[in-house]
Scaffold this motif. Structure first.
Motif, PDB file in Angstrom:
ATOM      1  N   ILE A 138       0.872  -1.178   0.000  1.00 59.58           N
ATOM      2  CA  ILE A 138       0.000   0.000   0.000  1.00 59.58           C
ATOM      3  C   ILE A 138       0.904   1.221   0.000  1.00 59.58           C
ATOM      4  CG2 ILE A 138      -1.866   1.248   1.144  1.00 59.58           C
ATOM      5  CD1 ILE A 138      -2.568  -1.338   2.598  1.00 59.58           C
ATOM      6  N   ARG A 139       1.004   1.861  -1.151  1.00 63.64           N
ATOM      7  CA  ARG A 139       1.824   3.062  -1.264  1.00 63.64           C
ATOM      8  C   ARG A 139       0.928   4.294  -1.267  1.00 63.64           C
ATOM      9  NH1 ARG A 139       6.283   1.300  -5.895  1.00 63.64           N
ATOM     10  NH2 ARG A 139       7.083  -0.558  -4.812  1.00 63.64           N
ATOM     11  N   LEU A 140       1.562   5.459  -1.301  1.00 57.74           N
ATOM     12  CA  LEU A 140       0.794   6.692  -1.235  1.00 57.74           C
ATOM     13  C   LEU A 140      -0.079   6.884  -2.467  1.00 57.74           C
ATOM     14  CD1 LEU A 140       0.234   9.177   0.475  1.00 57.74           C
ATOM     15  CD2 LEU A 140       2.120  10.335  -0.672  1.00 57.74           C
ATOM     16  N   THR A 141       0.382   6.430  -3.630  1.00 53.89           N
ATOM     17  CA  THR A 141      -0.368   6.657  -4.866  1.00 53.89           C
ATOM     18  C   THR A 141      -1.033   5.401  -5.422  1.00 53.89           C
ATOM     19  OG1 THR A 141       1.677   6.340  -6.140  1.00 53.89           O
ATOM     20  CG2 THR A 141       1.082   8.608  -5.551  1.00 53.89           C
ATOM     21  N   HIS A 142      -0.498   4.220  -5.130  1.00 54.79           N
ATOM     22  CA  HIS A 142      -1.044   2.989  -5.693  1.00 54.79           C
ATOM     23  C   HIS A 142      -1.067   1.863  -4.655  1.00 54.79           C
ATOM     24  CE1 HIS A 142       0.152   5.172  -9.357  1.00 54.79           C
ATOM     25  NE2 HIS A 142      -0.790   4.487  -9.973  1.00 54.79           N
ATOM     26  N   THR A 143      -1.984   0.926  -4.886  1.00 52.70           N
ATOM     27  CA  THR A 143      -2.058  -0.299  -4.073  1.00 52.70           C
ATOM     28  C   THR A 143      -1.778  -1.477  -4.995  1.00 52.70           C
ATOM     29  OG1 THR A 143      -3.651   0.629  -2.500  1.00 52.70           O
ATOM     30  CG2 THR A 143      -3.561  -1.764  -2.679  1.00 52.70           C
ATOM     31  N   PHE A 144      -0.996  -2.443  -4.510  1.00 56.19           N
ATOM     32  CA  PHE A 144      -0.566  -3.578  -5.320  1.00 56.19           C
ATOM     33  C   PHE A 144      -1.193  -4.865  -4.778  1.00 56.19           C
ATOM     34  CE2 PHE A 144       2.532  -0.261  -5.649  1.00 56.19           C
ATOM     35  CZ  PHE A 144       2.960  -0.287  -6.965  1.00 56.19           C
ATOM     36  N   LEU A 145      -1.835  -5.612  -5.699  1.00 59.05           N
ATOM     37  CA  LEU A 145      -2.434  -6.894  -5.357  1.00 59.05           C
ATOM     38  C   LEU A 145      -1.700  -8.015  -6.086  1.00 59.05           C
ATOM     39  CD1 LEU A 145      -6.278  -6.127  -5.724  1.00 59.05           C
ATOM     40  CD2 LEU A 145      -4.821  -5.772  -3.730  1.00 59.05           C
ATOM     41  N   ASP A 146      -1.570  -9.159  -5.419  1.00 56.95           N
ATOM     42  CA  ASP A 146      -1.043 -10.374  -6.053  1.00 56.95           C
ATOM     43  C   ASP A 146      -2.207 -11.330  -6.251  1.00 56.95           C
ATOM     44  OD1 ASP A 146       1.498  -9.357  -6.037  1.00 56.95           O
ATOM     45  OD2 ASP A 146       2.137 -10.410  -4.240  1.00 56.95           O
ATOM     46  N   SER A 147      -2.531 -11.616  -7.520  1.00 52.02           N
ATOM     47  CA  SER A 147      -3.679 -12.470  -7.822  1.00 52.02           C
ATOM     48  C   SER A 147      -3.315 -13.938  -7.641  1.00 52.02           C
ATOM     49  CB  SER A 147      -4.147 -12.229  -9.259  1.00 52.02           C
ATOM     50  OG  SER A 147      -3.228 -12.816 -10.171  1.00 52.02           O
ATOM     51  N   PRO A 148      -4.325 -14.811  -7.487  1.00 48.24           N
ATOM     52  CA  PRO A 148      -4.046 -16.254  -7.385  1.00 48.24           C
ATOM     53  C   PRO A 148      -3.342 -16.813  -8.613  1.00 48.24           C
ATOM     54  CG  PRO A 148      -6.275 -15.774  -6.646  1.00 48.24           C
ATOM     55  CD  PRO A 148      -5.740 -14.519  -7.273  1.00 48.24           C
ATOM     56  N   ALA A 149      -3.462 -16.114  -9.764  1.00 45.64           N
ATOM     57  CA  ALA A 149      -2.816 -16.569 -11.004  1.00 45.64           C
ATOM     58  C   ALA A 149      -1.375 -16.095 -11.109  1.00 45.64           C
ATOM     59  CB  ALA A 149      -3.611 -16.073 -12.208  1.00 45.64           C
ATOM     60  N   GLY A 150      -0.850 -15.478 -10.042  1.00 47.66           N
ATOM     61  CA  GLY A 150       0.538 -15.030 -10.053  1.00 47.66           C
ATOM     62  C   GLY A 150       0.753 -13.715 -10.766  1.00 47.66           C
ATOM     63  N   GLN A 151      -0.262 -12.855 -10.805  1.00 45.52           N
ATOM     64  CA  GLN A 151      -0.168 -11.561 -11.466  1.00 45.52           C
ATOM     65  C   GLN A 151      -0.053 -10.455 -10.421  1.00 45.52           C
ATOM     66  OE1 GLN A 151      -3.961 -11.988 -13.370  1.00 45.52           O
ATOM     67  NE2 GLN A 151      -3.063 -12.568 -15.342  1.00 45.52           N
ATOM     68  N   ARG A 152       0.735  -9.442 -10.713  1.00 43.64           N
ATOM     69  CA  ARG A 152       0.825  -8.251  -9.861  1.00 43.64           C
ATOM     70  C   ARG A 152      -0.119  -7.198 -10.447  1.00 43.64           C
ATOM     71  NH1 ARG A 152       4.262  -5.750  -6.117  1.00 43.64           N
ATOM     72  NH2 ARG A 152       4.377  -7.865  -5.258  1.00 43.64           N
ATOM     73  N   ILE A 153      -1.150  -6.846  -9.692  1.00 45.86           N
ATOM     74  CA  ILE A 153      -2.167  -5.896 -10.136  1.00 45.86           C
ATOM     75  C   ILE A 153      -1.925  -4.562  -9.435  1.00 45.86           C
ATOM     76  CG2 ILE A 153      -4.641  -5.415 -10.267  1.00 45.86           C
ATOM     77  CD1 ILE A 153      -5.068  -8.469 -10.030  1.00 45.86           C
TER      78      ILE A 153
END
Length: 270
Positions: A138-153
């Motif tokens: 969780i950054r100041l400008t963006h939030t990063f998710l790791d999907s079950p398929a191994g993708q960085r969203i």
């Protein structure tokens, strides 16, 4: 005061007397000390609050910038520089910068909202913005998710802060739902017992609250059954897939027939 000292202090340097410069330097020192004291007090107040430490850090940094700008204006006034022109210049510059980075500022504002309200934390599994995954950063400008398929969203905080967010981890448990079909010829109680038996065999499925099996609908050639059971949030997939597989195994053991579509072809001799 000796005349030579008075003359020195009143001496003009580029239109400024030495006395004026000394007063300006003294004002600068006093202002810097005041800034330091104010920031120290602000840090202590924020430290006692429930704000996220990163949000508190951003507030202190913003306050420092504002106080330093005020200090510059005060010292400039001491030196006889028209501060009205400086304020006008700063207003124009700030407007230009705001227009140039309005998307960034929107994301920053959204990040502050997320960090303050805490709808999710790192490690939570969430669905938001049409995507879902485990919160990695969780950054100041963006939030990063790791999907079950191994993708960085990567999700911009500006839009994320105003959207619906489903947090599957927050309450600590998740409900597992599996729908299967069985023949109309099979007694409902027999099907229910087989499905409950499957839930009891799965290690990740919690027995409290107890699993429940219900008839969900009647199809053209089968009855639809739905099983509800619970698991720890981190064990969702470790419960869902084994349960789905175990239901078929228990159906085979109990002699429960699972229906499927049939296609009958009739060949007529002419």
């Amino acid at each position: 005061m000796p005349e030579n000292v008075t003359d020195t202090l009143n001496a003009s340097l580029g239109g400024l007397s030495l006395m004026t410069v000394l007063y300006a330097l003294l004002t600068l020192v006093i202002c810097l000390i005041a800034v330091k004291i104010i920031l120290t007090v602000l840090r202590k107040i924020l430290g006692r609050s429930k704000l996220d430490t990163r949000v508190a850090g951003y507030i202190v940094s913003a306050a420092k910038i504002v106080l330093l700008v005020i200090t510059v204006l005060i010292v400039a006034d001491q030196l006889g520089i028209p501060i009205t022109s400086l304020i006008a210049l700063l207003s124009v510059l700030s407007l230009a910068v705001t227009l140039a980075i309005q998307t960034v500022l929107s994301n920053v504002a959204g990040g502050l909202v997320i960090m303050a309200s805490k709808p999710f934390a790192i490690g939570d599994y969430v669905a938001a913005g049409g995507s879902e995954g485990t919160v990695a950063e969780i950054r100041l400008t963006h939030t990063f998710l790791d999907s079950p398929a191994g993708q960085r969203i990567v999700l911009p905080n500006g839009s994320l802060s105003g959207e619906k967010v489903v947090n599957y981890t927050k309450l600590g448990r998740r409900r597992v739902e599996v729908t299967v079909s069985a023949s109309y010829d099979m007694p409902v109680q027999k099907v229910r017992e087989a499905m409950l038996n499957a839930a009891g065999r799965c290690e990740k499925v919690l027995q409290d609250p107890a699993p429940a099996v219900m008839v969900s609908s009647y199809g053209e050639s089968s009855i639809q059954y739905l099983i509800h059971c619970w698991c720890n949030a981190a064990d969702y997939w470790g419960a869902y897939f084994p349960l789905t597989e175990e239901i078929k195994r228990c159906f085979d053991e109990a002699g429960v027939a699972m229906t499927f579509n049939h296609l009958n072809i009739h060949i007529l001799d002419k």
